[in-house]
Design a protein around this motif. Sequence first.
Motif, short mmCIF file in Angstrom:
data_model
loop_
_atom_site.label_atom_id
_atom_site.label_comp_id
_atom_site.label_asym_id
_atom_site.label_seq_id
_atom_site.Cartn_x
_atom_site.Cartn_y
_atom_site.Cartn_z
N MET A 128 -6.52 10.44 2.46
CA MET A 128 -6.04 9.08 2.18
C MET A 128 -5.45 8.98 0.79
O MET A 128 -4.41 8.34 0.58
CB MET A 128 -7.19 8.08 2.34
N GLY A 129 -6.11 9.56 -0.20
CA GLY A 129 -5.59 9.52 -1.55
C GLY A 129 -4.25 10.21 -1.68
O GLY A 129 -3.34 9.73 -2.37
N PHE A 130 -4.10 11.35 -1.00
CA PHE A 130 -2.83 12.09 -1.04
C PHE A 130 -1.71 11.28 -0.41
O PHE A 130 -0.62 11.15 -0.98
CB PHE A 130 -3.00 13.43 -0.30
N LEU A 131 -1.96 10.72 0.77
CA LEU A 131 -0.93 9.92 1.43
C LEU A 131 -0.59 8.67 0.64
O LEU A 131 0.60 8.27 0.55
CB LEU A 131 -1.40 9.55 2.85
N ALA A 132 -1.60 8.02 0.07
CA ALA A 132 -1.34 6.81 -0.72
C ALA A 132 -0.51 7.13 -1.95
O ALA A 132 0.38 6.35 -2.33
CB ALA A 132 -2.67 6.17 -1.11
N ARG A 133 -0.78 8.26 -2.59
CA ARG A 133 -0.01 8.65 -3.78
C ARG A 133 1.45 8.90 -3.41
O ARG A 133 2.37 8.44 -4.10
CB ARG A 133 -0.63 9.90 -4.41
N LYS A 134 1.68 9.63 -2.33
CA LYS A 134 3.06 9.92 -1.92
C LYS A 134 3.78 8.64 -1.52
O LYS A 134 4.97 8.44 -1.86
CB LYS A 134 3.04 10.91 -0.75
N LEU A 135 3.09 7.76 -0.80
CA LEU A 135 3.71 6.52 -0.37
C LEU A 135 4.07 5.63 -1.55
O LEU A 135 5.17 5.06 -1.60
CB LEU A 135 2.76 5.78 0.58
N LEU A 136 3.18 5.53 -2.52
CA LEU A 136 3.43 4.66 -3.67
C LEU A 136 4.56 5.23 -4.53
O LEU A 136 5.41 4.46 -5.03
CB LEU A 136 2.16 4.50 -4.49
N ARG A 137 4.61 6.53 -4.72
CA ARG A 137 5.69 7.12 -5.51
C ARG A 137 7.03 6.93 -4.81
O ARG A 137 8.06 6.67 -5.47
CB ARG A 137 5.43 8.61 -5.75
N PHE A 138 7.05 7.06 -3.51
CA PHE A 138 8.29 6.83 -2.77
C PHE A 138 8.77 5.39 -2.94
O PHE A 138 9.95 5.13 -3.20
CB PHE A 138 8.06 7.15 -1.28
N ALA A 139 7.83 4.44 -2.80
CA ALA A 139 8.19 3.03 -2.94
C ALA A 139 8.62 2.70 -4.36
O ALA A 139 9.55 1.90 -4.57
CB ALA A 139 7.01 2.15 -2.53
N LYS A 140 7.97 3.31 -5.34
CA LYS A 140 8.32 3.05 -6.74
C LYS A 140 9.70 3.60 -7.08
O LYS A 140 10.51 2.93 -7.73
CB LYS A 140 7.26 3.68 -7.65
N HIS A 141 9.99 4.81 -6.65
CA HIS A 141 11.28 5.44 -6.97
C HIS A 141 12.43 4.76 -6.22
O HIS A 141 13.56 4.73 -6.73
CB HIS A 141 11.24 6.92 -6.64
N ARG A 142 12.16 4.25 -5.04
CA ARG A 142 13.20 3.54 -4.29
C ARG A 142 13.24 2.04 -4.62
O ARG A 142 14.00 1.31 -4.00
CB ARG A 142 12.96 3.72 -2.78
#
Length: 594
Positions: A228-242
């Motif tokens: 969960m932590g790994f997926l949440a980190r990737k999802l948040l970075r994607f949303a932040k960069h976009r």
Amino acid sequence: MVSLDVTETSKSLAVAGGYVTFFGVFSYFVKEKLFVSEALIALIVGIITGPVALNWFNPFEWSEDQSYLTHQITRVIIAIQVLFTGIDLPAKYLKKEWMSLATLLGPIMTTAWFVTSLLVWGLIPGLTFLESLVIGACVTPTDPVLANAICKGRFAEKHVPLHVRNIIVAEAGANDGLGFPFLFLAIYLILIHEPTHPQHNIGGAIGEWFYNIIFYQVTLASIIGAGMGFLARKLLRFAKHRQLIDHESFLSFGIALTFFTLGWVGMIGSDDIFCCFIVGNSFTWDDWFRLETEEHGFQDVIDQLLNSAIFLYVGAIIPWSDFTKYGLAPWRMVVLGLLVMLLRRLPWVWALSRWIPSLKTTRESLFAGWFGPIGVGAVFYVQVALDALPEDGTREHLREVLLPTVYFLVFTSIVVHGVTVPLGKSAQMARSRTLQFTNSQSRTSTNTGFVSSNDRISRLPPPVMIPRTDSPVSMRDRDSTMNGNQTTIKFDDQVSAGMSNNNGSKSANHSRSNSRRVSLDKQNNDTNTNSPSTSSTAAAASNNEHRRNNDPNADQGEDYGRETAADRMKGRIWREGSHLVKESEDGEKVTILR
């Protein structure tokens, strides 16, 4: 006609809001000048305004099932705290400090469980040792709420090294979820005597414990939390960069992740508290989220509100009348509380400190061993134990003494650990005043000519300090002597340097203590400029100058050679007994200089 509407909800909100408002006005003075624990003040206010004294608010009237309410409130508070603890730790902290955490969570936690259970068995009449293991398991975990309160603030940041603070909060976050194996091992051994329980022998109870607790709760929670932590980190970075997420949602992502983890992991019956801690560590494994949010102070605000609310609540529900019932006596409770504070954790952390690399010195081991507070986690485990114990009357005495015994130990820990820092600071200030008075008296005696016959007064003129423009020498070369050129570094007893981050962002736990100078005195005994050593040094300097002139990237640091002496000087230096100890900027590397 106007009428009053004095409901329990209105009174509770008035008390909680009034406390946070009034305490907030004087919070800096109380916490940073008097060094009084915020949890201790909230607990005292909860006792005074609760049903035992003024009765301004009464949590026992909030719900018909007050035990269930307490269970759920403490569950949410602990989950938020342990996930924030995981986020606040440095990058890949569990991997780097696995040995320290394994020692603290393995042999030390197990020893603390048995020692506490033995003390309970010896001082609380009418209990078997197996029943005492249940009470001991409730107070074995280190409380993350109190650990955060101890490891934050000006006193902690000035006097407690960063690596010590990190290991304390990391252990508190991990072992609060790892209290289930200790608690349910004792409960499963009790349940084998129940006719409705499927297992009726010790082997069956141990097998059930391995499957239900070790595998399904601890191991499964670790796997789920890491994913969960790994997926949440990737999802948040994607949303932040976009640029898909706004600022407010970005800051509140951590607490939303806590509720999501707590909800669905709780529904499947796994260890949701431990899972939240693993989620926090996995979520900030690369330190990106922590560095992005540390300047905003959102987590600190949440900590402040949660700490105030929960300890007001705990202070109001302490069962004072039960401390003299069921064979209990005030003197037994006081003796038990003091012995648990001294023997539950302190001796074992000190004895096994050689297997805890995070604790470099004896003083750090004693500090970490002493500050293992009992708090909200113990209140949570009391409710878990009461739900799991049989209600057919076979364990009635255990059910009667479980809650008052644990609550008294919680009260003792909050008071003892809350006054430790103020008392220690007062003793330090008194000792400083005594030394100042002694020094002033000595100077007065010297100036008036009354000098002891054993004293020797130098008639030589005072040394002249020649200002230097050289770069500071390396710590590693502090004792080097080369052809009569002797380099000496003089350290003050309390030398410290502010820790700043070269990439423009500072850690939330980095020290804010004022920098003090390290004086360098270099005495040249050989003035022969034609000596081979001087010539070689000049040649090396010429080569370095030639390299810098021809390579514009030569001074970029460790990518192109050794770190500079100025870089090595950064960090925090203090005296530990007869040794000088240096801590790196990130708090992860500690070196005993001499």
